[in-house]
Write an enzyme that holds these catalytic residues in place. Sequence first.
Site: not given
Ligand SMILES: O=C(O)[C@H](O)COP(=O)(O)O
Length: 230
Positions: A33-34, A86, A113, A183
Amino acid sequence: MATESNLVGMRASHRALDADLTDCSAPQLVVVRHGESEWNKLNLFTGWKDPALTDKGKEEALKGAKELKKYGYDHYDIAFTSALQRAQTTLKIILKEIDAESLETIKDQALNERDYGDLTGLNKDDARKKWGEEQVHVWRRSFDVPPPNGESLELTAKRVLPYWEKEIKPRVLKGERVLIAAHGNSLRSLAMELEGLTGEEVVKMELATGVPIVYKLDKTGKVLEKKILE
Ligand SMILES: O=C(O)[C@H](O)COP(=O)(O)O
């Protein structure tokens, strides 16, 4: 330190598992994950928005790369990443550290993501105040309830998994060493498939920023062994 042989293939018999673990030619895949982004730092829903890494995020990526080197996971045939900076910068930092800057890299928005829809750009605590803790938790961590105008994890999986099946898995099963920088939620979708997790199980899984996960797979692409390099 690497988490010792965190075996997830509970459905496989131990005998089969032992036999396969001695097989060094078993297909292997590394995902990461980034590192922390500017919007992670500000506690904002990010989704398909494209903030840069923070300095801390760059350090996390570098630390992840050093762990990969330390455990000998520093040779790859190809890398995949999303269309978002990212993840791309995280990958770049890793490739520089393992002397693989010229590695062929495929960028695709299929690995982005999840789209956070109308929540994008909102502060996560403010959202809890507005809609309540429980509703925000459902949007963030239920399997099939999408945030307004956004993607649930189930919808995210519907674009990540066809891409995995078509573009990445065949290479891994052929024995290519593949690195994916992506992501939290695109990698959760992938973990669901690889580890055979149910929707309920996968939403409990948290992925730390910049921490590589090494999967050893069987010949069908299911996980025999999982090591988290933290
Ligand atoms: O897109 C986002 O806000 C985060 O990278 C991941 O968010 P989450 O932990 O709410 O899934």
